[in-house]
Design an enzyme around this catalytic site. Structure first.
Site, PDB file in Angstrom:
ATOM      1  N   LYS A  11       0.544  -1.141  -0.026  1.00 63.79           N
ATOM      2  CA  LYS A  11      -0.307  -0.314   0.321  1.00 63.79           C
ATOM      3  C   LYS A  11       1.058   1.264  -0.271  1.00 63.79           C
ATOM      4  O   LYS A  11       2.291   1.772   0.164  1.00 63.79           O
ATOM      5  CB  LYS A  11      -1.321  -0.096   1.227  1.00 63.79           C
ATOM      6  CG  LYS A  11      -1.894  -1.340   1.246  1.00 63.79           C
ATOM      7  CD  LYS A  11      -3.286  -1.427   2.237  1.00 63.79           C
ATOM      8  CE  LYS A  11      -3.908  -2.504   1.904  1.00 63.79           C
ATOM      9  NZ  LYS A  11      -4.979  -2.662   3.071  1.00 63.79           N
ATOM     10  N   TYR A  51     -12.197  -1.845  -3.912  1.00 63.82           N
ATOM     11  CA  TYR A  51     -12.796  -1.958  -2.676  1.00 63.82           C
ATOM     12  C   TYR A  51     -14.167  -2.449  -2.771  1.00 63.82           C
ATOM     13  O   TYR A  51     -14.682  -1.996  -1.440  1.00 63.82           O
ATOM     14  CB  TYR A  51     -11.680  -1.365  -1.787  1.00 63.82           C
ATOM     15  CG  TYR A  51     -10.381  -1.501  -1.019  1.00 63.82           C
ATOM     16  CD1 TYR A  51     -10.740  -3.046  -0.424  1.00 63.82           C
ATOM     17  CD2 TYR A  51      -9.444  -1.103  -1.467  1.00 63.82           C
ATOM     18  CE1 TYR A  51      -9.386  -3.148  -0.183  1.00 63.82           C
ATOM     19  CE2 TYR A  51      -8.030  -1.420  -1.161  1.00 63.82           C
ATOM     20  CZ  TYR A  51      -8.159  -2.537   0.151  1.00 63.82           C
ATOM     21  OH  TYR A  51      -7.100  -2.695   0.212  1.00 63.82           O
ATOM     22  N   PHE A  59     -15.538   3.895   6.219  1.00 63.43           N
ATOM     23  CA  PHE A  59     -14.425   3.617   6.633  1.00 63.43           C
ATOM     24  C   PHE A  59     -14.230   3.696   4.488  1.00 63.43           C
ATOM     25  O   PHE A  59     -13.328   4.351   4.441  1.00 63.43           O
ATOM     26  CB  PHE A  59     -13.246   3.511   6.856  1.00 63.43           C
ATOM     27  CG  PHE A  59     -12.960   1.850   6.661  1.00 63.43           C
ATOM     28  CD1 PHE A  59     -12.616   1.482   5.292  1.00 63.43           C
ATOM     29  CD2 PHE A  59     -13.991   0.457   8.411  1.00 63.43           C
ATOM     30  CE1 PHE A  59     -12.624  -0.377   5.387  1.00 63.43           C
ATOM     31  CE2 PHE A  59     -14.798  -0.582   7.094  1.00 63.43           C
ATOM     32  CZ  PHE A  59     -13.785  -1.536   6.156  1.00 63.43           C
ATOM     33  N   ARG A  87      -1.632 -14.428   4.377  1.00 68.95           N
ATOM     34  CA  ARG A  87      -2.598 -13.458   5.720  1.00 68.95           C
ATOM     35  C   ARG A  87      -2.030 -13.977   7.314  1.00 68.95           C
ATOM     36  O   ARG A  87      -2.074 -13.120   7.512  1.00 68.95           O
ATOM     37  CB  ARG A  87      -4.209 -14.136   5.682  1.00 68.95           C
ATOM     38  CG  ARG A  87      -5.420 -14.156   4.992  1.00 68.95           C
ATOM     39  CD  ARG A  87      -5.617 -13.204   4.431  1.00 68.95           C
ATOM     40  NE  ARG A  87      -6.238 -12.182   5.213  1.00 68.95           N
ATOM     41  CZ  ARG A  87      -6.894 -10.985   5.300  1.00 68.95           C
ATOM     42  NH1 ARG A  87      -7.214  -9.922   4.347  1.00 68.95           N
ATOM     43  NH2 ARG A  87      -8.343 -10.289   6.359  1.00 68.95           N
ATOM     44  N   THR A  93      -5.537  -6.978  11.046  1.00 66.78           N
ATOM     45  CA  THR A  93      -5.891  -5.689   9.543  1.00 66.78           C
ATOM     46  C   THR A  93      -4.801  -5.159  10.603  1.00 66.78           C
ATOM     47  O   THR A  93      -4.642  -3.020  10.284  1.00 66.78           O
ATOM     48  CB  THR A  93      -7.474  -5.455   9.417  1.00 66.78           C
ATOM     49  OG1 THR A  93      -7.799  -6.522   9.245  1.00 66.78           O
ATOM     50  CG2 THR A  93      -7.312  -4.404   9.120  1.00 66.78           C
ATOM     51  N   ARG A 104       1.832  -6.843   9.282  1.00 67.77           N
ATOM     52  CA  ARG A 104       1.988  -5.721   9.645  1.00 67.77           C
ATOM     53  C   ARG A 104       2.405  -5.007  10.959  1.00 67.77           C
ATOM     54  O   ARG A 104       3.069  -3.476  11.223  1.00 67.77           O
ATOM     55  CB  ARG A 104       0.426  -5.967   9.923  1.00 67.77           C
ATOM     56  CG  ARG A 104      -0.172  -5.440   8.424  1.00 67.77           C
ATOM     57  CD  ARG A 104      -1.713  -5.966   8.303  1.00 67.77           C
ATOM     58  NE  ARG A 104      -2.443  -5.299   6.955  1.00 67.77           N
ATOM     59  CZ  ARG A 104      -3.315  -6.207   6.326  1.00 67.77           C
ATOM     60  NH1 ARG A 104      -3.532  -6.983   7.499  1.00 67.77           N
ATOM     61  NH2 ARG A 104      -4.633  -5.677   5.568  1.00 67.77           N
ATOM     62  N   ASN A 114      -2.459   0.437   6.445  1.00 71.60           N
ATOM     63  CA  ASN A 114      -1.688  -1.345   7.367  1.00 71.60           C
ATOM     64  C   ASN A 114      -0.800  -1.651   6.214  1.00 71.60           C
ATOM     65  O   ASN A 114      -0.489  -3.009   6.327  1.00 71.60           O
ATOM     66  CB  ASN A 114      -2.845  -1.578   7.711  1.00 71.60           C
ATOM     67  CG  ASN A 114      -4.185  -2.666   6.715  1.00 71.60           C
ATOM     68  OD1 ASN A 114      -3.363  -1.982   5.323  1.00 71.60           O
ATOM     69  ND2 ASN A 114      -4.963  -2.716   7.311  1.00 71.60           N
ATOM     70  N   HIS A 117      -1.943  -5.727   1.410  1.00 74.47           N
ATOM     71  CA  HIS A 117      -3.764  -5.983   1.243  1.00 74.47           C
ATOM     72  C   HIS A 117      -2.781  -7.507   1.110  1.00 74.47           C
ATOM     73  O   HIS A 117      -2.230  -8.071   0.520  1.00 74.47           O
ATOM     74  CB  HIS A 117      -3.959  -5.750   0.326  1.00 74.47           C
ATOM     75  CG  HIS A 117      -5.283  -6.906  -0.176  1.00 74.47           C
ATOM     76  ND1 HIS A 117      -6.123  -6.423  -0.547  1.00 74.47           N
ATOM     77  CD2 HIS A 117      -5.176  -6.974  -1.310  1.00 74.47           C
ATOM     78  CE1 HIS A 117      -6.696  -7.295  -0.484  1.00 74.47           C
ATOM     79  NE2 HIS A 117      -6.438  -8.073  -1.527  1.00 74.47           N
ATOM     80  N   GLU A 128      -9.276 -10.269  -7.623  1.00 76.36           N
ATOM     81  CA  GLU A 128      -8.187  -9.260  -7.601  1.00 76.36           C
ATOM     82  C   GLU A 128      -7.162  -9.541  -8.674  1.00 76.36           C
ATOM     83  O   GLU A 128      -6.590  -8.362  -9.044  1.00 76.36           O
ATOM     84  CB  GLU A 128      -7.460  -9.314  -6.201  1.00 76.36           C
ATOM     85  CG  GLU A 128      -8.517  -9.045  -5.019  1.00 76.36           C
ATOM     86  CD  GLU A 128      -8.593  -9.083  -4.293  1.00 76.36           C
ATOM     87  OE1 GLU A 128      -9.716  -9.328  -3.139  1.00 76.36           O
ATOM     88  OE2 GLU A 128      -7.392  -9.481  -3.262  1.00 76.36           O
TER      89      GLU A 128
HETATM   90  P1  ATP Z   1      -7.024  -6.080   3.712  1.00 72.54           P
HETATM   91  O1  ATP Z   1      -8.312  -6.360   2.611  1.00 72.54           O
HETATM   92  O2  ATP Z   1      -6.431  -4.479   2.705  1.00 72.54           O
HETATM   93  O3  ATP Z   1      -6.183  -7.166   2.980  1.00 72.54           O
HETATM   94  P2  ATP Z   1      -8.008  -6.846   5.444  1.00 72.54           P
HETATM   95  O4  ATP Z   1      -8.443  -8.003   5.007  1.00 72.54           O
HETATM   96  O5  ATP Z   1      -7.759  -7.439   6.658  1.00 72.54           O
HETATM   97  O6  ATP Z   1      -7.454  -5.808   4.545  1.00 72.54           O
HETATM   98  P3  ATP Z   1     -10.824  -5.477   5.558  1.00 72.54           P
HETATM   99  O7  ATP Z   1     -11.967  -5.557   6.512  1.00 72.54           O
HETATM  100  O8  ATP Z   1     -10.971  -5.964   4.230  1.00 72.54           O
HETATM  101  O9  ATP Z   1      -9.314  -5.664   6.087  1.00 72.54           O
HETATM  102  O10 ATP Z   1     -10.787  -4.157   5.374  1.00 72.54           O
HETATM  103  C1  ATP Z   1      -9.976  -3.496   4.103  1.00 72.54           C
HETATM  104  C2  ATP Z   1      -9.638  -2.092   4.740  1.00 72.54           C
HETATM  105  O11 ATP Z   1      -9.874  -1.630   5.062  1.00 72.54           O
HETATM  106  C3  ATP Z   1      -8.421  -2.774   5.984  1.00 72.54           C
HETATM  107  O12 ATP Z   1      -7.326  -2.577   5.980  1.00 72.54           O
HETATM  108  C4  ATP Z   1      -7.934  -1.208   6.593  1.00 72.54           C
HETATM  109  O13 ATP Z   1      -7.314  -0.605   5.342  1.00 72.54           O
HETATM  110  C5  ATP Z   1      -9.032  -0.905   6.129  1.00 72.54           C
HETATM  111  N1  ATP Z   1     -10.495  -0.393   7.271  1.00 72.54           N
HETATM  112  C6  ATP Z   1     -11.198  -1.794   7.641  1.00 72.54           C
HETATM  113  N2  ATP Z   1     -11.601  -1.700   9.420  1.00 72.54           N
HETATM  114  C7  ATP Z   1     -11.141  -0.475   9.093  1.00 72.54           C
HETATM  115  C8  ATP Z   1     -11.777   0.465   9.744  1.00 72.54           C
HETATM  116  N3  ATP Z   1     -12.768   0.485  11.080  1.00 72.54           N
HETATM  117  N4  ATP Z   1     -11.567   1.672  10.038  1.00 72.54           N
HETATM  118  C9  ATP Z   1     -10.545   2.680   9.041  1.00 72.54           C
HETATM  119  N5  ATP Z   1      -9.901   1.518   7.838  1.00 72.54           N
HETATM  120  C10 ATP Z   1     -10.189   0.025   8.477  1.00 72.54           C
HETATM  121 MG    MG Z   2      -9.754  -7.653   3.273  1.00 71.87          MG
END
Ligand code: ATP
Ligand code: MG
Length: 140
Positions: A11, A51, A59, A87, A93, A104, A114, A117, A128
């Site tokens: 990212k 996304y 968010f 993962r 996350t 992370r 973070n 992805h 993706e």
């Molecule tokens: P990614 O999809 O980026 O790998 P993830 O699968 O761990 O992350 P997701 O639940 O898919 O988490 O959320 C996608 C992204 O949205 C997260 O990586 C984070 O940057 C953002 N995000 C998720 N939850 C929050 C939150 N509560 N507040 C702010 N940003 C969030």
């Molecule tokens: Mg995700």
């Protein structure tokens, strides 16, 4: 073969900090083979599409804005049990909850910035990967 691949994206926060190379090194040392790799930048519209699954979340707008704010490094990775193992390698996350030694924990600063992805299922890994890479851009 399908179950052995995942998709990742380093990212903008990590690229900006100059730790993209260090993250790729950790990924390779964990046994993932790079099938496709490039550096690019998303428009806000492209980030919104990537996304879209989160479009109802509070968010979403900030996420799309952040993900289109700078360079990213998308990649396709191959390893046995790739989605689940990757993962585990990236960690929770929210980096505050990530296990020691995860990407992370090592490189991310907050839940919204973070560092990386990782796909959450085999089906999403394919979707993706196809979002970013043509067949010509992959080694196989
Ligand atoms: P990614 O999809 O980026 O790998 P993830 O699968 O761990 O992350 P997701 O639940 O898919 O988490 O959320 C996608 C992204 O949205 C997260 O990586 C984070 O940057 C953002 N995000 C998720 N939850 C929050 C939150 N509560 N507040 C702010 N940003 C969030
Ligand atoms: Mg995700």
């Amino acid at each position: 073969m399908t179950g052995n691949r995942t998709f990742t994206m380093i990212k903008p926060d990590a690229i900006e900090k100059g730790v993209g190379g260090a993250i790729l090194k950790q990924i390779q040392e964990a046994g993932f083979k790079i099938i496709a790799l490039k550096q690019t930048k998303m428009s806000p519209e492209q980030a919104g599409k990537f996304y879209f699954i989160h479009c109802e979340r509070p968010f979403y707008a900030d996420l799309c804005s952040f993900m289109s704010s700078g360079a990213i490094i998308p990649a396709i990775l191959e390893k046995e049990n790739a989605v689940e193992d990757f993962r585990k390698l990236i960690g929770a996350t929210n980096p505050a909850n990530a296990e020691p030694g995860t990407i992370r924990k090592n490189f991310a600063e907050s839940i919204d910035k973070n560092a990386i992805h990782g796909s959450d299922s085999n089906d999403n890994a394919i979707i993706e990967s196809n979002f970013f890479f043509s067949e010509l851009e992959r080694i196989s």
